[in-house]
Design an enzyme around this catalytic site. Structure first.
Site, short mmCIF file in Angstrom:
data_model
loop_
_atom_site.label_atom_id
_atom_site.label_comp_id
_atom_site.label_asym_id
_atom_site.label_seq_id
_atom_site.Cartn_x
_atom_site.Cartn_y
_atom_site.Cartn_z
N GLY A 129 -7.67 -1.51 1.34
CA GLY A 129 -9.11 -1.48 1.12
C GLY A 129 -9.68 -2.75 0.51
O GLY A 129 -10.86 -2.79 0.15
N TRP A 130 -8.86 -3.78 0.41
CA TRP A 130 -9.33 -5.02 -0.21
C TRP A 130 -10.48 -5.65 0.58
O TRP A 130 -10.60 -5.47 1.80
CB TRP A 130 -8.18 -6.03 -0.30
CG TRP A 130 -7.23 -5.75 -1.41
CD1 TRP A 130 -7.35 -4.79 -2.39
CD2 TRP A 130 -5.99 -6.42 -1.66
NE1 TRP A 130 -6.26 -4.84 -3.22
CE2 TRP A 130 -5.42 -5.82 -2.80
CE3 TRP A 130 -5.31 -7.46 -1.02
CZ2 TRP A 130 -4.20 -6.24 -3.33
CZ3 TRP A 130 -4.10 -7.87 -1.55
CH2 TRP A 130 -3.55 -7.27 -2.69
N ASP B 141 0.77 -4.45 7.84
CA ASP B 141 0.70 -4.32 6.39
C ASP B 141 0.61 -5.69 5.71
O ASP B 141 1.49 -6.53 5.88
CB ASP B 141 1.96 -3.57 5.93
CG ASP B 141 1.92 -3.20 4.46
OD1 ASP B 141 0.93 -3.47 3.78
OD2 ASP B 141 2.94 -2.63 3.99
N ASP C 83 -0.98 3.02 -2.15
CA ASP C 83 -0.15 4.08 -1.58
C ASP C 83 -0.39 5.44 -2.24
O ASP C 83 -0.47 5.55 -3.46
CB ASP C 83 1.34 3.73 -1.75
CG ASP C 83 1.74 2.57 -0.87
OD1 ASP C 83 0.85 1.94 -0.26
OD2 ASP C 83 2.95 2.29 -0.81
C1 GAL Z 1 3.31 -0.57 1.63
C2 GAL Z 1 2.45 0.37 2.46
C3 GAL Z 1 3.22 1.65 2.65
C4 GAL Z 1 4.52 1.34 3.36
C5 GAL Z 1 5.32 0.30 2.59
C6 GAL Z 1 6.55 -0.15 3.35
O1 GAL Z 1 2.63 -1.77 1.45
O2 GAL Z 1 1.24 0.60 1.80
O3 GAL Z 1 2.45 2.57 3.39
O4 GAL Z 1 4.24 0.86 4.65
O5 GAL Z 1 4.52 -0.84 2.31
O6 GAL Z 1 7.26 -1.15 2.73
#
Ligand code: GAL
Length: 514
Positions: free
Chosen positions: A319-320, A280, A340
């Site tokens: 998607g960036w 992430d 999200d």
């Molecule tokens: C976001 C991500 C989520 C989840 C979350 C956890 O950036 O898009 O799916 O993983 O972090 O902190």
């Protein structure tokens, strides 16, 4: 001087001088985040030129820099200022701010506050104090790194020949996931028939991370006493275990991420028996420039391959930077295409219907667009809407990653998630992502080419039931009298040239035409 003149001049507004405004302004806020306190220092560095200004916004959370973004379009007008903080990749919309000077402080708020609700971007007025005359941002020396190796496409790892299926902890449990819950979910996935329907990758999302030991090996926190034992447990049940990290210094929950430790982390996960990594981006902006993103992902892809274990690599960077153009070449098996999802119709339908258009050209065996984990069973949508969610994800050849409390799901949810015919559309070995064929207002006809025919979805996004029709010629079926089957009602349908049917509001009729 007459008395009234004196009081008038004292009351006269203090007009902001460009020279006073130039410099570095700061505010500190503390808010709870998960179980941990979150202290954020927001720094705005302004550089004026007459009544205009540019600058840099820097955010430091719990002592770690996590956002560096350009400020543009700054204007000073009396006591007021307006400016934009640009999206980090300079492509997204950015945010517009307005500020006012009050008693030497700068009171800042969003010019267009978002609607209340879940998600990033909530921002009450904050009061900034001028802390120095510095007008240029410089990267802290400890965050400077050697250039990443040049990006060169790497061949596929051979995994994920059909879209990955499984379960992820985030949508339902957020920071409340632990070893015991993972095991209970695993048991429920087996008992409910979800495993046999294909849901095998169970991923622990953010908040498993503890500290690095003196050798730099990242340890789980107290919620996960023994990761190897947990992976063994999954494997003994015919399941696989996934884990979460990111390329930056910290994860989205501001826990330890993999920056500078890519190889050691990949080896650690391989030794535990990890089968899937969600990686992430989140606050990697604090250390990387936009053009470094593909290289930062490739670095982990290569580390995973060198680990000696087959590990599916899931990119999460919303998607960036047209990720579909380089995600597979960076070593990714799937990549998120949006921000999200949340458990409501607007979020799900906007992501699924509106934000995937045109992406079908980059999806295929081994490399998939990921419109995010499913919300089916979390309670925020109706049964009809969850069926549409499942139908749409199947049409998109999306990874089917459930995200609900499997232990307490009812039969309706179980039957939606384990509908074999719908899953077969998603998992079809041709690996073609479906696309919209026709749109009449809220009514959409989609097709997904299959290895032995075509799947056709009649989606009604509107607020009332509607009669919908489709001709087979529209979806590329030219042979007369195809075999038509409704995969939700499990009925064969006699429809030689096309089909007309009532579709409930927010509902879907999903067919195979072979
Ligand atoms: C976001 C991500 C989520 C989840 C979350 C956890 O950036 O898009 O799916 O993983 O972090 O902190």
């Amino acid at each position: 001087m007459p008395k009234f003149l004196l009081s008038v001049s004292l009351l006269a507004p203090f007009f902001l001088q460009a020279a006073d405004f130039s410099g570095t302004w700061q505010a500190e806020q503390s808010t709870p985040m998960g179980q941990a306190p979150r202290t954020q220092i927001s720094t705005y560095i302004f550089k004026t030129a007459g009544e205009s200004f540019t600058g840099t916004f820097v955010s430091v959370v719990n002592g770690v820099q996590d956002q560096v973004q350009a400020i543009a379009n700054g204007r000073i007008d009396g006591n007021a200022v307006t400016f934009d903080v640009l999206a980090w990749d300079h492509r997204g919309a950015g945010r517009a701010y307005k500020g006012e000077l009050k008693d030497g402080d700068l009171v800042l708020s969003l010019a267009n506050p978002p609607q209340a609700g879940r998600g990033r971007g909530n921002f009450g007025p904050i009061t900034l104090k001028k802390v120095s005359a510095v007008t240029e941002f410089t990267m802290p020396p400890e965050l400077k790194h050697d250039p990443l190796p040049a990006f060169k496409p790497i061949p596929s790892n051979g995994l994920a020949q059909t879209p990955p299926m499984g379960w992820n902890s985030w949508n339902k449990f957020n920071a409340r996931i632990d070893d015991k819950t993972m095991r209970e979910i695993a048991d429920a996935i087996v008992a409910s028939g979800m495993r046999d329907a294909g849901y095998v990758y169970l991923t622990i999302d953010d908040t498993w991370e503890g500290k690095r030991d003196p050798r730099g090996v990242l340890q789980p926190n107290e919620k996960f006493p023994d990761m190897k034992a947990l992976a063994d447990y999954m494997h003994s049940k015919g399941l696989k275990l996934g884990i979460y990290s990111g390329p930056g210094l910290r994860t989205c929950q501001r826990l330890e991420a993999s920056y500078g430790h890519e190889n050691i982390d990949a080896k650690t996960w391989a030794a535990w028996g990890i089968d899937y990594l969600k990686y992430d981006w989140c606050v990697s902006n604090g250390v990387y420039q936009p053009e470094e993103m593909p290289g930062a992902y490739q670095k982990m892809a290569l580390a995973l391959r060198a680990s000696g274990r087959s590990i599916i690599f899931s990119l999460c960077q919303y998607g960036w930077l047209d990720v579909g153009e380089w995600g597979a070449a960076a070593g990714g098996n799937l990549w998120r295409t949006t921000g999200d999802i949340s458990d409501n119709w607007n979020s799900m339908s906007h992501i699924g219907f509106d934000l995937q258009t045109g992406r079908e050209k980059v999806a295929g065996p081994g490399h998939w667009n990921d419109p995010d984990m499913m919300e089916i069973g979390n309670g925020g949508m109706s049964t009809t809407e969850y069926k549409t969610h499942m139908s749409l994800w199947a049409m998109l050849a999306a990874p089917l990653i459930a995200g609900h409390d499997v232990r307490s799901m009812n039969d309706t949810i179980r039957s939606i998630l384990t509908n074999k015919e719908v899953i077969a559309i998603d998992q079809d070995k041709a690996g073609r992502q479906g696309f919209r064929v026709r749109q009449d207002g809220d009514l959409e006809i989609w097709e997904k080419p299959l290895s032995d025919g075509v799947a056709v979805a009649l989606f009604n996004r509107g607020g009332e039931g509607a009669r919908m029709s489709v001709e087979w010629s529209e979806v590329g079926v030219t042979r007369p009298n195809p075999k038509v089957h409704d995969v939700w009602s499990h009925q064969d349908i006699d429809a030689p040239a096309g089909y007309s049917v009532d579709v409930p509001w927010h509902g879907t009729v999903l067919l195979t035409v072979k």
